[in-house]
Design a protein around this motif. Structure first.
Motif, PDB file in Angstrom:
ATOM      1  N   LYS A   1      -4.942   4.280  -0.010  1.00 55.63           N
ATOM      2  CA  LYS A   1      -5.302   2.972  -0.564  1.00 55.63           C
ATOM      3  C   LYS A   1      -5.659   2.041   0.594  1.00 55.63           C
ATOM      4  O   LYS A   1      -5.100   2.149   1.680  1.00 55.63           O
ATOM      5  CB  LYS A   1      -4.130   2.356  -1.337  1.00 55.63           C
ATOM      6  CG  LYS A   1      -3.767   3.042  -2.640  1.00 55.63           C
ATOM      7  CD  LYS A   1      -4.290   2.272  -3.842  1.00 55.63           C
ATOM      8  CE  LYS A   1      -3.766   2.855  -5.161  1.00 55.63           C
ATOM      9  NZ  LYS A   1      -4.611   3.922  -5.700  1.00 55.63           N
ATOM     10  N   GLU A   2      -6.603   1.147   0.306  1.00 57.64           N
ATOM     11  CA  GLU A   2      -7.093   0.258   1.356  1.00 57.64           C
ATOM     12  C   GLU A   2      -7.087  -1.201   0.908  1.00 57.64           C
ATOM     13  O   GLU A   2      -7.310  -1.487  -0.268  1.00 57.64           O
ATOM     14  CB  GLU A   2      -8.528   0.675   1.722  1.00 57.64           C
ATOM     15  CG  GLU A   2      -9.099  -0.133   2.880  1.00 57.64           C
ATOM     16  CD  GLU A   2     -10.592   0.115   3.136  1.00 57.64           C
ATOM     17  OE1 GLU A   2     -11.115   1.141   2.677  1.00 57.64           O
ATOM     18  OE2 GLU A   2     -11.204  -0.744   3.788  1.00 57.64           O
ATOM     19  N   VAL A   3      -6.815  -2.099   1.851  1.00 60.64           N
ATOM     20  CA  VAL A   3      -7.062  -3.529   1.612  1.00 60.64           C
ATOM     21  C   VAL A   3      -7.769  -4.118   2.829  1.00 60.64           C
ATOM     22  O   VAL A   3      -7.683  -3.576   3.931  1.00 60.64           O
ATOM     23  CB  VAL A   3      -5.785  -4.381   1.362  1.00 60.64           C
ATOM     24  CG1 VAL A   3      -5.143  -4.072   0.032  1.00 60.64           C
ATOM     25  CG2 VAL A   3      -4.817  -4.274   2.512  1.00 60.64           C
ATOM     26  N   VAL A   4      -8.441  -5.226   2.587  1.00 64.68           N
ATOM     27  CA  VAL A   4      -9.109  -5.942   3.678  1.00 64.68           C
ATOM     28  C   VAL A   4      -8.390  -7.270   3.851  1.00 64.68           C
ATOM     29  O   VAL A   4      -8.194  -8.019   2.888  1.00 64.68           O
ATOM     30  CB  VAL A   4     -10.595  -6.190   3.331  1.00 64.68           C
ATOM     31  CG1 VAL A   4     -11.273  -6.946   4.474  1.00 64.68           C
ATOM     32  CG2 VAL A   4     -11.312  -4.869   3.066  1.00 64.68           C
ATOM     33  N   LEU A   5      -7.967  -7.537   5.109  1.00 66.49           N
ATOM     34  CA  LEU A   5      -7.291  -8.816   5.396  1.00 66.49           C
ATOM     35  C   LEU A   5      -8.276  -9.737   6.106  1.00 66.49           C
ATOM     36  O   LEU A   5      -9.055  -9.290   6.930  1.00 66.49           O
ATOM     37  CB  LEU A   5      -6.062  -8.586   6.278  1.00 66.49           C
ATOM     38  CG  LEU A   5      -4.977  -7.659   5.732  1.00 66.49           C
ATOM     39  CD1 LEU A   5      -3.863  -7.502   6.761  1.00 66.49           C
ATOM     40  CD2 LEU A   5      -4.399  -8.204   4.430  1.00 66.49           C
TER      41      LEU A   5
ATOM     42  N   LEU B   1       0.826  -1.214   0.000  1.00 63.64           N
ATOM     43  CA  LEU B   1       0.000   0.000   0.000  1.00 63.64           C
ATOM     44  C   LEU B   1       0.860   1.265   0.000  1.00 63.64           C
ATOM     45  O   LEU B   1       0.508   2.261  -0.644  1.00 63.64           O
ATOM     46  CB  LEU B   1      -0.918   0.020   1.228  1.00 63.64           C
ATOM     47  CG  LEU B   1      -2.050  -1.007   1.275  1.00 63.64           C
ATOM     48  CD1 LEU B   1      -2.718  -0.987   2.644  1.00 63.64           C
ATOM     49  CD2 LEU B   1      -3.075  -0.753   0.178  1.00 63.64           C
ATOM     50  N   SER B   2       1.981   1.224   0.714  1.00 63.80           N
ATOM     51  CA  SER B   2       2.822   2.423   0.780  1.00 63.80           C
ATOM     52  C   SER B   2       3.355   2.756  -0.609  1.00 63.80           C
ATOM     53  O   SER B   2       3.419   3.931  -0.994  1.00 63.80           O
ATOM     54  CB  SER B   2       3.966   2.241   1.779  1.00 63.80           C
ATOM     55  OG  SER B   2       4.842   1.218   1.381  1.00 63.80           O
TER      56      SER B   2
ATOM     57  N   THR C   1      -5.783   0.854   5.883  1.00 63.34           N
ATOM     58  CA  THR C   1      -5.738   1.984   4.946  1.00 63.34           C
ATOM     59  C   THR C   1      -4.422   2.713   5.134  1.00 63.34           C
ATOM     60  O   THR C   1      -4.025   3.008   6.271  1.00 63.34           O
ATOM     61  CB  THR C   1      -6.907   2.954   5.195  1.00 63.34           C
ATOM     62  OG1 THR C   1      -8.130   2.240   5.058  1.00 63.34           O
ATOM     63  CG2 THR C   1      -6.886   4.111   4.201  1.00 63.34           C
ATOM     64  N   PHE C   2      -3.769   2.986   4.027  1.00 65.85           N
ATOM     65  CA  PHE C   2      -2.506   3.723   4.060  1.00 65.85           C
ATOM     66  C   PHE C   2      -2.730   5.067   3.376  1.00 65.85           C
ATOM     67  O   PHE C   2      -3.162   5.122   2.227  1.00 65.85           O
ATOM     68  CB  PHE C   2      -1.409   2.930   3.334  1.00 65.85           C
ATOM     69  CG  PHE C   2      -0.034   3.462   3.593  1.00 65.85           C
ATOM     70  CD1 PHE C   2       0.710   3.000   4.664  1.00 65.85           C
ATOM     71  CD2 PHE C   2       0.508   4.436   2.771  1.00 65.85           C
ATOM     72  CE1 PHE C   2       1.980   3.508   4.923  1.00 65.85           C
ATOM     73  CE2 PHE C   2       1.782   4.948   3.025  1.00 65.85           C
ATOM     74  CZ  PHE C   2       2.515   4.478   4.105  1.00 65.85           C
ATOM     75  N   ALA C   3      -2.454   6.146   4.106  1.00 60.16           N
ATOM     76  CA  ALA C   3      -2.691   7.496   3.574  1.00 60.16           C
ATOM     77  C   ALA C   3      -1.457   8.364   3.816  1.00 60.16           C
ATOM     78  O   ALA C   3      -1.389   9.092   4.808  1.00 60.16           O
ATOM     79  CB  ALA C   3      -3.925   8.108   4.233  1.00 60.16           C
TER      80      ALA C   3
END
Lengths: 280, 182
Positions: free
Chosen positions: A276-280, A16-17, A141-143
């Motif tokens: 950006k976001e991901v769901v684990l 994400l970074s 979420t990485f912002a």
């Protein structure tokens, strides 16, 4: 109870970074194209052309859209039925930042102390906002947040008598004073209510919403619209060269507050609006 | 579109007007917050600056690391007002140009008029695009500052816009005047 090894969090943060710095959102690109078509100032339209080209280069060559690849701001919504195993969650996040910023040739902008000001060398530690939520998923979420726009952010603890107009005037004034500094066209995140610190976190969370999607609360959506129209009239325009597109969006969230208080936090975000976001 | 080369002369600078689109070719120097603080310390100690200040352009930038085979990473401007406390002293010493983004204070604008210097804006955020006009980069001072080290950049047709000229004009003020609605 679901078990999740924190190494999955490290992997997610690493990806994400990089991706958040290389690829700006489709919603942001759509807003650029809208600006390219509808901005009245020729200098402003030229800025949108550059931003669209820059986004294409960044994505194709996997290089940062902006050299300021930000402090690593991470939001974790952790399902209460998840058991995190394999180590320290905070360290897992930081390891992801470390790996992503190194492998992605991202700039390390984190200093150890506000006055001693020594670079930590790996962009850690991350700023982490954690919530425990129902379920057995972990939302990551990485912002990455740049300094130029963050510096233009403000908070006010207003007397309740200021009301709706007071809130709107304050937000518009923050944008006016920021002028050309925060890389307009900006995204304006507003946190209204809560306590001093909660308002600021809400303002930052508001920036994570899809651009152009109004607030769920209809009063809030009306205020967003009114602030957006007022900002249009400021004339600052893309990069401050003059025009209507000083902001791409105004995104406001609210919470309950004390009967004595009307806190308003304004978190200014540059046009790249990276997250950006991901769901684990 | 005006093409100019470094080092800048009084004649070149005089010709530039707020709002002009400019392409810069030659050598420019990077410097931002920490480097400017070091510049002031050098001057206070009676030492030389680590770059030839006469006719120089300073670019307010902290680039991202260069990928293998590239001279530099992404390299867009940082916000300039943080250098306002340092800029007039450098302008007095003969610096002719600054590249950044965002508004300058009255002291900087006055120094531009008095000593003949120009403030340019590069497009904030367009860092991957801007990097294409940088053909070489070399650290010349304060390597320990990492992204904030002073670098000599070789640029070809580096794109920017004149914000503050030697005649006292300010594009940011002009833009708002033209497009603001009551």
């Amino acid at each position: 109870m679901r078990e999740l090894d924190v190494v999955e969090v490290t992997k997610a943060i690493k990806e994400l970074s990089m991706n958040s710095n290389f690829e700006i959102g489709e919603d942001v690109l759509a807003a650029f194209n809208d600006g390219l078509e509808n901005e009245v100032s020729p200098a402003g339209r030229a800025v949108f052309e550059e931003l669209i080209e820059n986004a294409k280069i960044a994505k194709d060559e996997r290089v940062p859209y902006c050299q300021d690849t930000g402090l690593a701001v991470v939001f974790l919504d952790i399902g209460q039925d998840v058991h995190l195993t394999g180590g320290d969650l905070t360290e897992a996040v930081n390891e992801g930042v470390r790996q992503g910023y190194e492998e992605g040739y991202l700039r390390k902008s984190s200093l150890d102390h506000p006055l001693r000001r020594k670079n930590t060398g790996d962009n850690t530690p991350a700023i982490i906002h954690t919530r425990i939520v129902p379920g057995e998923e972990v939302h990551v979420t990485f912002a990455p947040k740049g300094g130029g726009s963050e510096n233009m952010s403000r908070i006010a603890m207003m007397p309740p008598s200021k009301g709706r107009e007071g809130v709107i005037d304050f937000v518009v004034d923050v944008v006016r004073q920021a002028g050309s500094n925060p890389c307009p066209p900006i995204v304006v995140g507003v946190g209204m209510g809560g306590t001093f610190e909660y308002a600021a976190v809400m303002a930052k969370r508001a920036l994570l919403r899809e651009l152009g999607k109004p607030a769920a609360d209809s009063d809030n959506a009306e205020i967003e619209k009114e602030i957006f129209e007022r900002i249009k009239k400021l004339g600052i325009g893309p990069q401050g060269f003059g025009g209507r597109y000083t902001a791409l969006a105004v995104q406001l969230e609210s919470a309950n507050c004390h009967l004595a208080s009307l806190p308003v936090a304004v978190n200014i975000q540059c046009h790249a609006a990276r997250h950006k976001e991901v769901v684990l | 579109m005006k093409k100019i080369t470094t080092p800048l002369t009084d004649e070149t600078v005089k010709d530039l007007k707020a709002g002009d689109k400019v392409l810069i070719t030659g050598e420019i120097y990077t410097g931002r917050d920490a480097a400017h603080k070091c510049f002031m310390e050098e001057l206070d100690a009676g030492k030389e600056l680590p770059f030839p200040v006469k006719g120089a352009i300073i670019y307010y930038v902290g680039p991202s690391p260069a990928k293998p085979g590239k001279p530099i990473g992404s390299a867009g401007p940082t916000t300039s007002y943080r250098m306002d406390v340092y800029a007039p002293r450098l302008i007095e010493l003969g610096m002719k140009g600054m590249i950044g983004k965002g508004m300058r204070n009255q002291e900087v604008k006055d120094a531009c008029v008095k000593h003949g210097a120009v403030y340019f804006a590069a497009t904030g955020g367009a860092a991957a695009l801007i990097a294409r006009s940088i053909t070489a980069a070399e650290v010349v001072a304060y390597e320990d500052l990492g992204p904030e080290a002073v670098r000599r950049l070789t640029v070809e047709d580096f794109p920017c816009t004149v914000i503050n000229d030697v005649h006292g004009n300010d594009l940011y003020e002009q833009g708002v005047k033209e497009y603001a609605e009551a």
